[in-house]
Design an enzyme around this catalytic site. Structure first.
Site, mmCIF file in Angstrom:
data_model
loop_
_atom_site.group_PDB
_atom_site.id
_atom_site.type_symbol
_atom_site.label_atom_id
_atom_site.label_comp_id
_atom_site.label_asym_id
_atom_site.label_seq_id
_atom_site.Cartn_x
_atom_site.Cartn_y
_atom_site.Cartn_z
ATOM 1 N N LEU A 117 0.814 -1.218 0.000
ATOM 2 C CA LEU A 117 0.000 0.000 0.000
ATOM 3 C C LEU A 117 0.850 1.272 0.000
ATOM 4 C CD1 LEU A 117 -2.966 -0.952 2.370
ATOM 5 C CD2 LEU A 117 -3.070 -0.514 -0.089
ATOM 6 N N HIS A 123 9.781 -13.982 1.448
ATOM 7 C CA HIS A 123 10.197 -13.708 0.064
ATOM 8 C C HIS A 123 11.538 -14.405 -0.107
ATOM 9 C CE1 HIS A 123 10.997 -10.654 -3.372
ATOM 10 N NE2 HIS A 123 11.973 -11.553 -3.376
ATOM 11 N N ASP A 138 0.865 -9.496 -5.204
ATOM 12 C CA ASP A 138 2.100 -8.736 -4.969
ATOM 13 C C ASP A 138 1.966 -7.344 -5.616
ATOM 14 O OD1 ASP A 138 4.592 -7.988 -4.093
ATOM 15 O OD2 ASP A 138 5.705 -9.159 -5.567
HETATM 16 O O1 DOR Z 1 8.798 -6.870 -7.427
HETATM 17 C C1 DOR Z 1 8.654 -6.666 -6.242
HETATM 18 N N1 DOR Z 1 8.301 -5.443 -5.776
HETATM 19 N N2 DOR Z 1 8.880 -7.648 -5.395
HETATM 20 C C2 DOR Z 1 8.915 -7.447 -4.056
HETATM 21 O O2 DOR Z 1 9.143 -8.368 -3.329
HETATM 22 C C3 DOR Z 1 8.724 -6.096 -3.501
HETATM 23 C C4 DOR Z 1 7.947 -5.268 -4.416
HETATM 24 C C5 DOR Z 1 7.945 -3.823 -4.055
HETATM 25 O O3 DOR Z 1 7.806 -3.505 -2.867
HETATM 26 O O4 DOR Z 1 8.047 -2.998 -4.957
HETATM 27 ZN ZN ZN Z 2 8.210 -10.085 -2.234
#
Ligand code: DOR
Ligand code: ZN
Length: 428
Positions: free
Chosen positions: A67, A182, A308
């Protein structure tokens, strides 16, 4: 005034009971009041929705979204992220803690919840495993548990220190809290932009190898066996990971996992077409990885479909591939993608798709969601299962326009989203 809502004549699909038939759903005071044939509309203050030709299901539960508030409000706010959820049929989200400051103490949990309470979407903040997600000292799990977090995770900045991770699992186990991990080895992936394979070779850049994910998944499986902790692997992307988890589950180890639409729809070559827009961690992989992810979904190895949802600013994604941040938005396309690529493609039943996007994820984190049983929260998604529409990122409620699915034709469209008995989204 106590508003009632009668949803008439829809195809009701409820994985929590196995109900799969045309009938009515009556909502009263934010709860499911009745499910059955030809329910009479209460005389007073009752809105009637005609759901003929539509599917009526428990609201979607997305266990993995970002968010961005506080700290990165130019990417997304709690309000815009929740509006995106509503537009996607998602009534419950688990918000990752990689904000600034990170969600690592009860005060931060309360702050996120307070803002989220104004949105109509139920937001469960997941708390960080380590203070400031620095990977150095554990947060106060007991206090966070008391503050109502459903899980702990350092997503975005995965934990590399094994002593710390093992200690975290031991403590989490005593509270019954799962760790969402992760899995990517930091030294093997650095800040590389793509999968290690044909595309990285073609571009002449280093890539993130599949083994970087699989080693950590294997590590987590063994640590789960060792500590008895519930471990949930985030956004799995490789054939090897599916295999490891399938075997771990057969052994009775309490490991579960999720994947995202991008891993069952796209492959690494998308980078050649879309550049940074297709950059995500873990990266898009090969066709055989994608096929293994599909198999894992079909045979139940993969418990949940999450997005995600990772909004970034347009200027950030406009940078060259190796400088742009990783991540894609997903809340407004996840149901359409799952219906198109899993249900209409003939891989999974409607019941199974809804289960993996609502009932199963709710059960994983023991959330009182993902069901249409009488007395439970009236969270519903009502969608046309066959309507074809074109993804238009400029119509998103999210501030993030970073989707690789812009212009895709999808089959299956959200018409209404109802949360705690309130209509929080209605198609124009
Ligand atoms: O691609 C991603 N973006 N993978 C993640 O684990 C974090 C996320 C982000 O917070 O932008
Ligand atoms: Zn992640």
């Amino acid at each position: 005034m106590n508003l009632k809502l009668l949803v008439k004549g829809g195809h009701v699909v409820d994985p929590s009971t196995g109900l799969d038939q045309i009938c009515d759903v009556l909502v009263d005071n934010g709860r499911i009041a009745a499910v059955g044939d030809a329910l009479p509309a209460p005389e007073e203050h009752c809105t009637v929705l005609d759901a003929t030709g539509l599917v009526v299901a428990p609201g979607l539960v997305d266990l993995h979204i970002h968010l961005r508030e506080p700290g990165f409000e130019d990417k997304e706010t709690i309000a815009t992220g929740c509006a995106a959820a509503a537009r996607g049929g998602v009534t419950t989200v688990v918000a990752m803690p990689n904000t600034r400051p990170a969600t690592d103490c009860p005060e931060m949990v309360a702050r996120v919840k307070e803002k989220a309470a104004l949105t109509g979407v139920t937001v469960y903040p997941a708390a960080a495993v380590t203070v400031g997600q620095k990977g150095e000292a554990l947060t106060d799990f007991q206090a966070l548990w008391q503050a109502g977090v459903p899980a702990l995770t350092d997503d975005g900045v995965p934990i590399q220190n094994l002593a710390l991770l093992r200690q975290a699992m031991q403590q989490a186990r005593t509270l019954g809290l799962p760790i969402l991990d992760h899995c990517e080895d930091k030294d093997l992936v650095r800040n590389y932009a793509v999968n290690e394979g044909v595309v990285s070779q073609q571009l002449g850049i280093p890539g993130r190898p599949a083994i970087a994910e699989e080693l950590q998944v294997m590590r987590d499986v063994m640590l789960s066996k060792d500590t008895g902790a519930r471990v949930h692997i985030c956004h799995i992307s490789t054939a090897g990971t599916v295999d490891i988890i399938r075997r771990a589950k057969a052994e009775g180890i309490s490991v579960t996992c999720e994947t995202c639409p991008q891993y069952f729809t796209l492959i690494e070559e998308e980078i050649l077409r879309q550049g940074a827009m297709a950059r995500v961690n873990p990266p898009l992989r090969t066709a055989s990885d994608r096929d293994a992810i599909l198999e894992g979904l079909k045979d139940g190895t993969i418990d949940a479909i999450v997005t995600d949802h990772a909004p970034h600013c347009a200027w950030e994604k406009a940078q060259p591939l190796e400088q742009a941040p990783s991540g894609m938005v997903g809340l407004e396309t996840s149901l359409g993608l799952a219906l198109t690529y899993l249900y209409h493609a003939g891989h999974m039943s409607l019941m199974d798709v809804i289960n993996r996007m609502s009932t199963a994820p709710a059960a994983l984190l023991r959330l009182p969601k993902g069901t249409l049983q009488v007395g439970q929260h009236a969270d519903l998604v009502i969608f046309h299962p066959d309507e074809v529409w074109t993804v238009d990122r400029d119509a998103f409620a999210s501030k993030g326009r970073n989707t690789p699915f812009h212009g895709f034709q999808l089959q299956g469209k959200v018409k209404y989203t109802i949360s705690m008995g309130q209509i929080i989204y209605q198609e124009d």
